[in-house]
Design an enzyme around this catalytic site. Structure first.
Site, PDB file in Angstrom:
ATOM      1  N   ILE A  83       0.859  -1.201   0.000  1.00 49.74           N
ATOM      2  CA  ILE A  83       0.000   0.000   0.000  1.00 49.74           C
ATOM      3  C   ILE A  83       0.888   1.241   0.000  1.00 49.74           C
ATOM      4  O   ILE A  83       1.750   1.365   0.863  1.00 49.74           O
ATOM      5  CB  ILE A  83      -0.896   0.043   1.265  1.00 49.74           C
ATOM      6  CG1 ILE A  83      -1.717  -1.242   1.415  1.00 49.74           C
ATOM      7  CG2 ILE A  83      -1.808   1.271   1.233  1.00 49.74           C
ATOM      8  CD1 ILE A  83      -2.510  -1.318   2.729  1.00 49.74           C
ATOM      9  N   GLU A 112       5.005 -16.488  11.743  1.00 48.01           N
ATOM     10  CA  GLU A 112       6.372 -16.996  11.818  1.00 48.01           C
ATOM     11  C   GLU A 112       6.477 -18.040  12.924  1.00 48.01           C
ATOM     12  O   GLU A 112       5.639 -18.087  13.829  1.00 48.01           O
ATOM     13  CB  GLU A 112       7.319 -15.843  12.179  1.00 48.01           C
ATOM     14  CG  GLU A 112       7.115 -14.617  11.357  1.00 48.01           C
ATOM     15  CD  GLU A 112       8.301 -14.307  10.475  1.00 48.01           C
ATOM     16  OE1 GLU A 112       9.321 -15.000  10.594  1.00 48.01           O
ATOM     17  OE2 GLU A 112       8.179 -13.378   9.670  1.00 48.01           O
ATOM     18  N   LYS A 118       5.513   0.350  12.736  1.00 48.25           N
ATOM     19  CA  LYS A 118       4.901   0.999  11.564  1.00 48.25           C
ATOM     20  C   LYS A 118       4.137   2.260  11.954  1.00 48.25           C
ATOM     21  O   LYS A 118       4.237   3.285  11.272  1.00 48.25           O
ATOM     22  CB  LYS A 118       3.980  -0.006  10.859  1.00 48.25           C
ATOM     23  CG  LYS A 118       4.754  -1.178  10.240  1.00 48.25           C
ATOM     24  CD  LYS A 118       3.825  -2.307   9.835  1.00 48.25           C
ATOM     25  CE  LYS A 118       4.581  -3.472   9.230  1.00 48.25           C
ATOM     26  NZ  LYS A 118       3.762  -4.688   9.117  1.00 48.25           N
ATOM     27  N   GLY A 140       4.227 -10.075   1.616  1.00 47.10           N
ATOM     28  CA  GLY A 140       4.303 -10.961   0.460  1.00 47.10           C
ATOM     29  C   GLY A 140       5.350 -10.481  -0.529  1.00 47.10           C
ATOM     30  O   GLY A 140       5.735  -9.312  -0.528  1.00 47.10           O
TER      31      GLY A 140
HETATM   32  N1  HSE Z   1       4.900  -9.480   9.644  1.00 48.14           N
HETATM   33  C1  HSE Z   1       4.173  -8.453   8.984  1.00 48.14           C
HETATM   34  C2  HSE Z   1       2.698  -8.762   9.026  1.00 48.14           C
HETATM   35  C3  HSE Z   1       4.550  -8.270   7.549  1.00 48.14           C
HETATM   36  O1  HSE Z   1       2.265  -9.792   9.550  1.00 48.14           O
HETATM   37  O2  HSE Z   1       1.953  -7.933   8.544  1.00 48.14           O
HETATM   38  C4  HSE Z   1       5.796  -7.507   7.358  1.00 48.14           C
HETATM   39  O3  HSE Z   1       5.724  -6.243   7.898  1.00 48.14           O
END
Ligand code: HSE
Length: 437
Positions: A136, A190, A205, A302
């Site tokens: 985005i 993960e 973020k 992704g």
């Molecule tokens: N690990 C992040 C997420 C993606 O699950 O959105 C990479 O910033």
């Protein structure tokens, strides 16, 4: 015109995607950028993988410093992640006069001030569209598209892993632990999911977005960070019955007292568009004075979605490469010498609404005791529902929604409610945002 030479640090998921998209769309990208953009050097510990992805079409090394020190490389793309060696590499590249494109939100949220300062001193760019919400173009939107506005607040679903888990919990009525295991099996989470599920990734973020929105330094250490690992499926169900969804939101808001910077599970009205962002998708809602609300939606992770952001940065850097550094878009949207020293509010001072759930005895006067405590703290109640006690039970779930109050007031009220003889256990407290104007 001479091509731009790119050195890629890391050819895993995003690096591989960047290589592939840059090659596939080379013609269009060069028409946009004004010259070809070529990956001429790749560093990765896995040399076999690097050979396989590149087909041996560029120089390959397992020494990332060889890339940042290479005189032929114009732009370094850092896709290693983390605060460790990635920081050394980025600083070295900048000191060597190279532009840097990075997807590393952790690095920028924590060490952004130092990195941007070095970049300014060296007259080079650090571009980081891929660091927030993957594909985005939210950095571009906030930094350039909304430049006329006074931004009031931003609220974002900016972690796909947790949004996937919350969507599954709601959809299937499953517990957090069950869905997390499923998410790991499917590759959505993960093996060590801590940064995602505990809200750290989202906090990195929103810290970056906060700096861009309000022209303040990046201050991750002042963010309030709370994840979803203690969220109970019961609350998702009750929230739904009240017309709300629970999302892990990154929120930053300008108030008269300072800037709010927080990540936590949040009830939001189910009728809002952003409440309907499901699965691993991301969305960012920006409220600004002139344009009003704007909503940005798409894939937050992704290979190719993130490569899309990395390559957009490569195009930007290529276009601006020869521009006078004073005439480029500033790293944090505002001129570096005009950053504001706005206070980040401690969580205790934040004002929001709340969802409360408690176990209470089902007898006269209980509700009066609880509402008295809230009244004493000047907390106004928006809605109350009491569930029928289960078969043979004497206690019932009581759910309350409050109007806006200050976090320290609700904490004080909760402590008093937990001390009542007619309640048992802890009060569950989840913040609630209407996300209206
Ligand atoms: N690990 C992040 C997420 C993606 O699950 O959105 C990479 O910033």
């Amino acid at each position: 015109m001479k091509p731009m030479n790119v050195g890629l640090l890391g050819i895993g998921t995003v690096g591989g995607g960047t290589y592939t998209v840059l090659k596939r769309n080379a013609e269009e990208i060069s028409r946009r950028a004004g010259r070809p953009i070529n990956i001429t050097m790749v560093a990765d510990r896995n040399l076999d993988l690097a050979k396989q992805v590149t087909g041996g079409a560029c120089r390959i090394t397992d020494d990332a410093f060889a890339v940042v020190n290479d005189p032929e490389v114009d732009i370094v793309v850092e896709l290693i992640g983390g605060y460790g060696v990635a920081k050394e590499l980025v600083l070295k590249a900048l000191q060597n006069g190279k532009h840097v494109v990075t997807a590393n939100k952790a690095l920028l949220a924590v060490h952004g001030t130092e990195i941007f300062t070095v970049a300014q001193q060296k007259g080079v760019m650090v571009a980081f569209e891929a660091a927030v919400a993957g594909g985005i173009p939210i950095i571009k939107a906030v930094r350039e598209g909304l430049a006329a506005n006074r931004i009031e607040w931003i609220a974002g679903i900016i972690n796909g892993t947790t949004n996937f888990i919350l969507s599954e919990m709601r959809d299937k009525g499953l517990s957090f632990d069950t869905v997390l295991k499923e998410a790991q099996r499917l590759g959505y989470a993960e093996a060590d999911p801590t940064f995602d599920i505990e809200g750290v990734d989202a906090a990195h973020k929103i810290t970056i977005l906060s700096a861009l929105a309000f022209g303040i330094p990046v201050q991750f250490d002042k963010a309030h960070v709370e994840g979803i690992s203690r969220l109970d499926a019961t609350d998702i169900k009750y929230a739904e019955q009240l017309g709300y969804r629970i999302k892990l939101l990154g929120i930053t808001k300008r108030t008269a007292e300072g800037v709010e910077l927080r990540v936590h599970p949040t009830l939001i009205p189910a009728k809002r568009l952003i409440a309907n962002v499901e699965g691993a998708m991301n969305a960012v809602l920006v409220q600004a004075d002139a344009v009003g609300a704007t909503l940005y939606y798409g894939k937050g992770a992704g290979a190719e979605p993130t490569a899309s952001a990395v390559i957009a940065d490569l195009v930007d850097v290529t276009r601006m490469h020869t521009a006078d550094p004073q005439n480029r878009v500033p790293h944090l949207a505002f001129q570096p010498n005009r950053l504001a020293d706005l206070k980040i509010l401690p969580m205790d001072e934040v004002q929001t609404s709340y969802y409360l759930r408690m176990r209470v005895q089902d007898k006269p006067g209980v509700l009066a005791d609880i509402t008295r405590i809230l009244a004493d703290e000047q907390i106004s109640i928006d809605a109350v529902i009491q569930k029928e006690p289960g078969e043979g039970e004497e206690q019932a779930d009581l759910i309350m929604l409050t109007h806006q109050t200050r976090e320290k007031r609700i904490n004080s009220a909760i402590a008093k409610i937990e001390n009542l003889n007619v309640t048992s256990g802890k009060v569950t407290r989840i913040r609630l945002e209407e996300l209206g104007k």
